[in-house]
Design a protein around this motif. Sequence first.
Motif, PDB file in Angstrom:
ATOM      1  N   ARG A   1       0.891  -0.898  -0.243  1.00 21.17           N
ATOM      2  CA  ARG A   1       0.308  -0.330  -0.114  1.00 21.17           C
ATOM      3  C   ARG A   1       1.086   1.236   0.260  1.00 21.17           C
ATOM      4  O   ARG A   1       0.707   2.252  -0.602  1.00 21.17           O
ATOM      5  CB  ARG A   1      -0.828   0.037   1.426  1.00 21.17           C
ATOM      6  CG  ARG A   1      -2.259   1.442   1.076  1.00 21.17           C
ATOM      7  CD  ARG A   1      -2.732   1.044   2.858  1.00 21.17           C
ATOM      8  NE  ARG A   1      -4.091   0.124   2.246  1.00 21.17           N
ATOM      9  CZ  ARG A   1      -4.718  -0.636   0.898  1.00 21.17           C
ATOM     10  NH1 ARG A   1      -4.655   0.627  -0.330  1.00 21.17           N
ATOM     11  NH2 ARG A   1      -5.452  -1.744   1.077  1.00 21.17           N
TER      12      ARG A   1
ATOM     13  N   VAL B   1      -6.086 -10.816   1.540  1.00 20.68           N
ATOM     14  CA  VAL B   1      -5.332  -9.668   2.770  1.00 20.68           C
ATOM     15  C   VAL B   1      -6.198  -9.972   3.868  1.00 20.68           C
ATOM     16  O   VAL B   1      -7.809  -9.363   3.837  1.00 20.68           O
ATOM     17  CB  VAL B   1      -5.638  -8.651   1.507  1.00 20.68           C
ATOM     18  CG1 VAL B   1      -4.624  -7.739   2.702  1.00 20.68           C
ATOM     19  CG2 VAL B   1      -4.753  -8.827  -0.068  1.00 20.68           C
TER      20      VAL B   1
ATOM     21  N   THR C   1      -5.362  -5.067   5.720  1.00 20.45           N
ATOM     22  CA  THR C   1      -5.829  -4.150   4.578  1.00 20.45           C
ATOM     23  C   THR C   1      -4.269  -2.535   5.098  1.00 20.45           C
ATOM     24  O   THR C   1      -5.061  -1.577   4.161  1.00 20.45           O
ATOM     25  CB  THR C   1      -6.664  -3.592   4.688  1.00 20.45           C
ATOM     26  OG1 THR C   1      -7.139  -3.526   6.009  1.00 20.45           O
ATOM     27  CG2 THR C   1      -7.755  -5.209   3.950  1.00 20.45           C
TER      28      THR C   1
ATOM     29  N   GLN D   1      -2.425  -4.474   0.047  1.00 20.37           N
ATOM     30  CA  GLN D   1      -3.688  -3.456  -1.051  1.00 20.37           C
ATOM     31  C   GLN D   1      -4.095  -4.890  -2.138  1.00 20.37           C
ATOM     32  O   GLN D   1      -5.262  -4.761  -2.771  1.00 20.37           O
ATOM     33  CB  GLN D   1      -3.346  -2.092  -1.665  1.00 20.37           C
ATOM     34  CG  GLN D   1      -3.009  -2.415  -2.963  1.00 20.37           C
ATOM     35  CD  GLN D   1      -2.316  -1.256  -3.652  1.00 20.37           C
ATOM     36  OE1 GLN D   1      -2.703  -0.047  -3.204  1.00 20.37           O
ATOM     37  NE2 GLN D   1      -1.748  -0.572  -4.520  1.00 20.37           N
TER      38      GLN D   1
END
Length: 151
Positions: A40, A110, A113, A117
């Motif tokens: 992310r 996932v 989070t 991502q």
Amino acid sequence: MNRLWNLFQSVLGLIFHHPITGTSIIPVLPDGRIVLIQRRDNGKWALPGGMVEWGETIESTIQRELVEETGLQLTKVDRLVGVYSAPDRDRRFHSICVAIAVQVTGKTAVEDTLEIQGVQAFERSELPIGHLSADNDRHLQDYFDNVTTLA
């Protein structure tokens, strides 16, 4: 947020003045595909893995990180791919990374989070080699070359 993280890293470095130990996991599904996560923070694909927490072994770190980042279960540790400790290998901080190839099963999902991502299984020919996060390209190349690296 980036500034706060950089300050936190600097403080940790001053207090402990030691590299952080972590893992890089090469998860191989029964059909031979390799699972990568999409980070992310930079949007790049990477091998799952993370820091060894207090009281954990490398194997228990691998099991925890696999579940958190991919939803997969460890079935077998295949081999040590390498130990990577160059101070500049990760732009975030000085870390020692123990790269391990493992066999896994399950469905990808996932759980973490905040850091991850996406998660995806890749055929070898589809891997985004040359565009992975940190030095994960080298980990995969060493895995495919069937060498064990100390760098």
